[in-house]
Write a protein that holds these residues in place. Structure first.
Motif, mmCIF file in Angstrom:
data_model
loop_
_atom_site.group_PDB
_atom_site.id
_atom_site.type_symbol
_atom_site.label_atom_id
_atom_site.label_comp_id
_atom_site.label_asym_id
_atom_site.label_seq_id
_atom_site.Cartn_x
_atom_site.Cartn_y
_atom_site.Cartn_z
ATOM 1 N N GLY A 195 0.838 -1.196 0.000
ATOM 2 C CA GLY A 195 0.000 0.000 0.000
ATOM 3 C C GLY A 195 0.870 1.241 0.000
ATOM 4 O O GLY A 195 1.993 1.232 0.511
ATOM 5 N N GLU A 196 0.351 2.301 -0.571
ATOM 6 C CA GLU A 196 1.127 3.546 -0.642
ATOM 7 C C GLU A 196 1.091 4.268 0.690
ATOM 8 O O GLU A 196 0.047 4.398 1.317
ATOM 9 N N ILE A 197 2.276 4.723 1.147
ATOM 10 C CA ILE A 197 2.365 5.522 2.363
ATOM 11 C C ILE A 197 3.216 6.744 2.056
ATOM 12 O O ILE A 197 3.875 6.821 1.018
ATOM 13 N N GLU A 198 3.182 7.711 2.956
ATOM 14 C CA GLU A 198 3.995 8.906 2.779
ATOM 15 C C GLU A 198 4.927 9.057 3.970
ATOM 16 O O GLU A 198 4.487 9.129 5.123
ATOM 17 N N LYS A 230 6.699 9.788 -1.017
ATOM 18 C CA LYS A 230 5.750 8.687 -1.050
ATOM 19 C C LYS A 230 6.488 7.409 -1.429
ATOM 20 O O LYS A 230 7.437 7.452 -2.215
ATOM 21 N N THR A 231 6.021 6.298 -0.866
ATOM 22 C CA THR A 231 6.648 5.014 -1.176
ATOM 23 C C THR A 231 5.636 3.905 -0.948
ATOM 24 O O THR A 231 4.530 4.146 -0.463
ATOM 25 N N THR A 232 6.035 2.698 -1.288
ATOM 26 C CA THR A 232 5.177 1.537 -1.053
ATOM 27 C C THR A 232 5.583 0.869 0.251
ATOM 28 O O THR A 232 6.755 0.547 0.455
ATOM 29 N N GLY A 233 4.612 0.696 1.133
ATOM 30 C CA GLY A 233 4.845 -0.021 2.384
ATOM 31 C C GLY A 233 4.087 -1.335 2.374
ATOM 32 O O GLY A 233 3.269 -1.601 1.481
ATOM 33 N N TYR A 234 4.365 -2.162 3.366
ATOM 34 C CA TYR A 234 3.742 -3.486 3.420
ATOM 35 C C TYR A 234 3.226 -3.740 4.836
ATOM 36 O O TYR A 234 3.926 -3.490 5.819
ATOM 37 N N THR A 235 2.017 -4.244 4.933
ATOM 38 C CA THR A 235 1.409 -4.493 6.232
ATOM 39 C C THR A 235 0.857 -5.914 6.300
ATOM 40 O O THR A 235 0.547 -6.529 5.274
#
Length: 207
Positions: A52-55, A60-65
């Motif tokens: 998911g995109e986070i800031e 901005k970058t792609t993060g993972y949860t």
């Protein structure tokens, strides 16, 4: 089915403390909780992540949860001793319960309590018991979890006997087993050697 012995130095040290016969119930419980938390890293190595995109403060970058639901299934009563340490790492994990006792004549496990969670069929399920001795209780607990609809199941224990591992591999070839130690054998009384005694008694200070 894979069997994994997690021989991390911190786990080995804490397990040694638990094996000592003069270790207090307080210290036994604390080390058990800590080992449970440490083992989670290996057990959930394949837990799926959702991108998911986070800031960040920079861009901005792609993060993972972790969005996958997790259900712990302790085998009452000793299994309760490992749940707190695991939940410290996965605080959203829900807890189902399975209560079993051993019939004195047949020596087979008998269910006296079982309470699933509503979402167990779609969850990663971790059946938990500090000891894997004959394998009868673990096998029965996994039977019950499968009856509830659980599809992704793993079994985690502190100390395992070869006899218990063999029983579980025979009864449930689809289930991965994780242990902090694969011990030598079972003695004539069904205790794991060298083992650490009756885990339930040592957790709760009973005899």
């Amino acid at each position: 089915m894979a069997f994994t012995e997690i021989k991390h130095p911190l786990i080995v040290d804490k397990l040694t403390r638990m094996r000592r016969k003069d270790t207090s119930s307080k210290d036994f419980r604390e080390n058990l909780n800590e080992i449970g938390g440490l083992m989670v890293y290996e057990v959930f190595r394949d837990l799926p992540l959702t991108p998911g995109e986070i800031e960040t403060p920079v861009t901005k970058t792609t993060g993972y949860t972790v969005d996958q639901s997790v259900v712990l299934v302790p085998i009452i009563r000793a299994g309760l001793g490992m749940t707190a340490g695991i939940q410290q790492l996965i605080p959203t994990a829900k807890v189902a319960h399975i209560g079993l006792y051993r019939d004195e004549e047949t020596l087979e496990p008998v269910q006296y309590f079982a309470k699933p969670t509503a979402d167990i069929a779609s969850s990663y399920v971790l059946v938990v018991d500090p000891m894997l001795a004959t394998g009868g209780s673990a096998s029965k607990a996994i039977d019950i979890a499968k009856e509830w609809g659980a599809k992704t199941i793993k079994f985690i224990c502190l100390v395992a006997a070869p006899e218990g591992v063999a029983r579980l591999q025979k009864d449930h070839p689809d289930i991965d087993i994780y242990a902090a130690s694969l011990d030598e054998k079972l003695n004539d009384d069904g205790y794991i050697v060298p083992g650490l005694g009756d885990a339930g008694d040592r957790i709760f200070g009973t005899k």
